[in-house]
Design a protein around this motif. Sequence first.
Motif, PDB file in Angstrom:
ATOM      1  N   GLY A  71       0.787  -1.232   0.000  1.00 30.91           N
ATOM      2  CA  GLY A  71       0.000   0.000   0.000  1.00 30.91           C
ATOM      3  C   GLY A  71       0.818   1.280   0.000  1.00 30.91           C
ATOM      4  O   GLY A  71       0.283   2.359   0.216  1.00 30.91           O
ATOM      5  N   GLU A  72       2.115   1.159  -0.228  1.00 33.91           N
ATOM      6  CA  GLU A  72       2.977   2.346  -0.280  1.00 33.91           C
ATOM      7  C   GLU A  72       2.532   3.283  -1.396  1.00 33.91           C
ATOM      8  O   GLU A  72       2.027   2.834  -2.421  1.00 33.91           O
ATOM      9  CB  GLU A  72       4.432   1.935  -0.522  1.00 33.91           C
ATOM     10  CG  GLU A  72       5.074   1.217   0.620  1.00 33.91           C
ATOM     11  CD  GLU A  72       5.695   2.154   1.635  1.00 33.91           C
ATOM     12  OE1 GLU A  72       6.078   3.282   1.270  1.00 33.91           O
ATOM     13  OE2 GLU A  72       5.789   1.747   2.798  1.00 33.91           O
ATOM     14  N   GLN A  73       2.725   4.564  -1.221  1.00 32.85           N
ATOM     15  CA  GLN A  73       2.380   5.576  -2.214  1.00 32.85           C
ATOM     16  C   GLN A  73       3.658   6.317  -2.637  1.00 32.85           C
ATOM     17  O   GLN A  73       4.268   7.005  -1.817  1.00 32.85           O
ATOM     18  CB  GLN A  73       1.376   6.582  -1.636  1.00 32.85           C
ATOM     19  CG  GLN A  73       0.048   5.966  -1.230  1.00 32.85           C
ATOM     20  CD  GLN A  73      -0.743   5.500  -2.440  1.00 32.85           C
ATOM     21  OE1 GLN A  73      -0.841   6.196  -3.440  1.00 32.85           O
ATOM     22  NE2 GLN A  73      -1.302   4.303  -2.342  1.00 32.85           N
ATOM     23  N   HIS A  74       4.058   6.137  -3.893  1.00 29.10           N
ATOM     24  CA  HIS A  74       5.220   6.822  -4.465  1.00 29.10           C
ATOM     25  C   HIS A  74       4.857   7.240  -5.886  1.00 29.10           C
ATOM     26  O   HIS A  74       5.346   6.652  -6.858  1.00 29.10           O
ATOM     27  CB  HIS A  74       6.456   5.910  -4.447  1.00 29.10           C
ATOM     28  CG  HIS A  74       6.916   5.561  -3.076  1.00 29.10           C
ATOM     29  ND1 HIS A  74       7.739   6.375  -2.341  1.00 29.10           N
ATOM     30  CD2 HIS A  74       6.635   4.492  -2.284  1.00 29.10           C
ATOM     31  CE1 HIS A  74       7.966   5.823  -1.162  1.00 29.10           C
ATOM     32  NE2 HIS A  74       7.299   4.683  -1.105  1.00 29.10           N
ATOM     33  N   PRO A  75       3.979   8.232  -6.033  1.00 32.62           N
ATOM     34  CA  PRO A  75       3.482   8.606  -7.362  1.00 32.62           C
ATOM     35  C   PRO A  75       4.570   9.053  -8.328  1.00 32.62           C
ATOM     36  O   PRO A  75       4.379   8.988  -9.543  1.00 32.62           O
ATOM     37  CB  PRO A  75       2.488   9.734  -7.074  1.00 32.62           C
ATOM     38  CG  PRO A  75       2.791  10.198  -5.692  1.00 32.62           C
ATOM     39  CD  PRO A  75       3.431   9.066  -4.968  1.00 32.62           C
ATOM     40  N   GLN A  76       5.722   9.480  -7.832  1.00 29.41           N
ATOM     41  CA  GLN A  76       6.811   9.904  -8.707  1.00 29.41           C
ATOM     42  C   GLN A  76       7.319   8.763  -9.587  1.00 29.41           C
ATOM     43  O   GLN A  76       7.958   8.995 -10.603  1.00 29.41           O
ATOM     44  CB  GLN A  76       7.960  10.534  -7.902  1.00 29.41           C
ATOM     45  CG  GLN A  76       8.752   9.571  -7.049  1.00 29.41           C
ATOM     46  CD  GLN A  76       8.165   9.318  -5.663  1.00 29.41           C
ATOM     47  OE1 GLN A  76       6.980   9.491  -5.426  1.00 29.41           O
ATOM     48  NE2 GLN A  76       9.031   8.902  -4.737  1.00 29.41           N
ATOM     49  N   HIS A  77       7.028   7.516  -9.209  1.00 35.39           N
ATOM     50  CA  HIS A  77       7.469   6.357  -9.984  1.00 35.39           C
ATOM     51  C   HIS A  77       6.394   5.847 -10.941  1.00 35.39           C
ATOM     52  O   HIS A  77       6.636   4.903 -11.685  1.00 35.39           O
ATOM     53  CB  HIS A  77       7.924   5.230  -9.056  1.00 35.39           C
ATOM     54  CG  HIS A  77       9.078   5.622  -8.192  1.00 35.39           C
ATOM     55  ND1 HIS A  77      10.315   5.960  -8.699  1.00 35.39           N
ATOM     56  CD2 HIS A  77       9.177   5.772  -6.852  1.00 35.39           C
ATOM     57  CE1 HIS A  77      11.121   6.288  -7.709  1.00 35.39           C
ATOM     58  NE2 HIS A  77      10.455   6.178  -6.581  1.00 35.39           N
ATOM     59  N   GLY A  78       5.226   6.467 -10.921  1.00 33.24           N
ATOM     60  CA  GLY A  78       4.147   6.056 -11.800  1.00 33.24           C
ATOM     61  C   GLY A  78       3.528   4.750 -11.348  1.00 33.24           C
ATOM     62  O   GLY A  78       3.925   4.159 -10.344  1.00 33.24           O
ATOM     63  N   GLU A  79       2.538   4.321 -12.090  1.00 35.99           N
ATOM     64  CA  GLU A  79       1.891   3.040 -11.807  1.00 35.99           C
ATOM     65  C   GLU A  79       2.215   2.088 -12.945  1.00 35.99           C
ATOM     66  O   GLU A  79       2.077   2.440 -14.112  1.00 35.99           O
ATOM     67  CB  GLU A  79       0.376   3.214 -11.697  1.00 35.99           C
ATOM     68  CG  GLU A  79      -0.060   3.999 -10.479  1.00 35.99           C
ATOM     69  CD  GLU A  79      -1.568   4.091 -10.396  1.00 35.99           C
ATOM     70  OE1 GLU A  79      -2.201   3.125  -9.953  1.00 35.99           O
ATOM     71  OE2 GLU A  79      -2.104   5.140 -10.798  1.00 35.99           O
ATOM     72  N   ARG A  80       2.650   0.905 -12.593  1.00 38.29           N
ATOM     73  CA  ARG A  80       3.042  -0.076 -13.604  1.00 38.29           C
ATOM     74  C   ARG A  80       2.724  -1.476 -13.080  1.00 38.29           C
ATOM     75  O   ARG A  80       2.982  -1.783 -11.933  1.00 38.29           O
ATOM     76  CB  ARG A  80       4.540   0.051 -13.893  1.00 38.29           C
ATOM     77  CG  ARG A  80       5.021  -0.724 -15.085  1.00 38.29           C
ATOM     78  CD  ARG A  80       6.509  -0.512 -15.330  1.00 38.29           C
ATOM     79  NE  ARG A  80       6.887   0.850 -15.584  1.00 38.29           N
ATOM     80  CZ  ARG A  80       7.015   1.393 -16.799  1.00 38.29           C
ATOM     81  NH1 ARG A  80       6.775   0.663 -17.872  1.00 38.29           N
ATOM     82  NH2 ARG A  80       7.384   2.638 -16.952  1.00 38.29           N
ATOM     83  N   LEU A  81       2.137  -2.291 -13.947  1.00 43.38           N
ATOM     84  CA  LEU A  81       1.940  -3.712 -13.674  1.00 43.38           C
ATOM     85  C   LEU A  81       3.101  -4.461 -14.294  1.00 43.38           C
ATOM     86  O   LEU A  81       3.530  -4.140 -15.402  1.00 43.38           O
ATOM     87  CB  LEU A  81       0.653  -4.225 -14.325  1.00 43.38           C
ATOM     88  CG  LEU A  81      -0.656  -3.953 -13.635  1.00 43.38           C
ATOM     89  CD1 LEU A  81      -1.808  -4.425 -14.507  1.00 43.38           C
ATOM     90  CD2 LEU A  81      -0.715  -4.626 -12.283  1.00 43.38           C
ATOM     91  N   ILE A  82       3.595  -5.453 -13.595  1.00 46.30           N
ATOM     92  CA  ILE A  82       4.664  -6.285 -14.128  1.00 46.30           C
ATOM     93  C   ILE A  82       4.107  -7.688 -14.350  1.00 46.30           C
ATOM     94  O   ILE A  82       3.575  -8.304 -13.423  1.00 46.30           O
ATOM     95  CB  ILE A  82       5.856  -6.362 -13.156  1.00 46.30           C
ATOM     96  CG1 ILE A  82       6.372  -4.970 -12.826  1.00 46.30           C
ATOM     97  CG2 ILE A  82       6.967  -7.238 -13.743  1.00 46.30           C
ATOM     98  CD1 ILE A  82       7.353  -4.940 -11.667  1.00 46.30           C
ATOM     99  N   PHE A  83       4.205  -8.163 -15.584  1.00 46.59           N
ATOM    100  CA  PHE A  83       3.871  -9.534 -15.911  1.00 46.59           C
ATOM    101  C   PHE A  83       5.172 -10.316 -15.850  1.00 46.59           C
ATOM    102  O   PHE A  83       6.004 -10.204 -16.761  1.00 46.59           O
ATOM    103  CB  PHE A  83       3.248  -9.624 -17.308  1.00 46.59           C
ATOM    104  CG  PHE A  83       1.834  -9.120 -17.368  1.00 46.59           C
ATOM    105  CD1 PHE A  83       0.784 -10.021 -17.502  1.00 46.59           C
ATOM    106  CD2 PHE A  83       1.544  -7.773 -17.288  1.00 46.59           C
ATOM    107  CE1 PHE A  83      -0.525  -9.570 -17.555  1.00 46.59           C
ATOM    108  CE2 PHE A  83       0.244  -7.311 -17.335  1.00 46.59           C
ATOM    109  CZ  PHE A  83      -0.804  -8.216 -17.471  1.00 46.59           C
TER     110      PHE A  83
END
Length: 165
Positions: A71-83
């Motif tokens: 649940g960490e929030q670090h918006p500077q890194h964007g949101e990304r899903l990793i497959f």
Amino acid sequence: MAAPAGRSSLLALTTAVHADARPILQWDREERRNPVAWYLYPSGSLPSEFNLTGSFYEVRAITLLPCAWGGEQHPQHGERLIFVLKDARDLNKCGGQSALFPACMKGELHGFRSTIEAYSQANSLAGSGDDNVAGLGLAKGDQYQVRVRVSSNGQASEYQLDRWD
């Protein structure tokens, strides 16, 4: 998942070599350890550079970036899903690039950036070529053409992922 065509955001997850290393990532704290980071190449990577030469690959896991775990929030890194894809690994062994983005480090450590970059250029990543955790990263808001085949009870269906809104 079908191997992507052309350059894509293929990435690898990394972690500390020594379990007792002090926390250096923004989301890693003594009271709640998470020493996992990621790297990708700025211009993207070809599937063959990540050991992806066939057509479809087993998806071992789907996860958010490590900075979002718990649940960490670090918006500077964007949101990304990793497959996370079976057998995916960076055959360039990080190609002389830093496998630790300075933007992921705690602010007080940014002065050590040149030391980390020099070390990365002179050394291979520990564990490189072993059972790595790597795959395709899909960023929220981007457009892409990713084919996924889902099998259940002897039935197979194919889906085209084109965006994450």
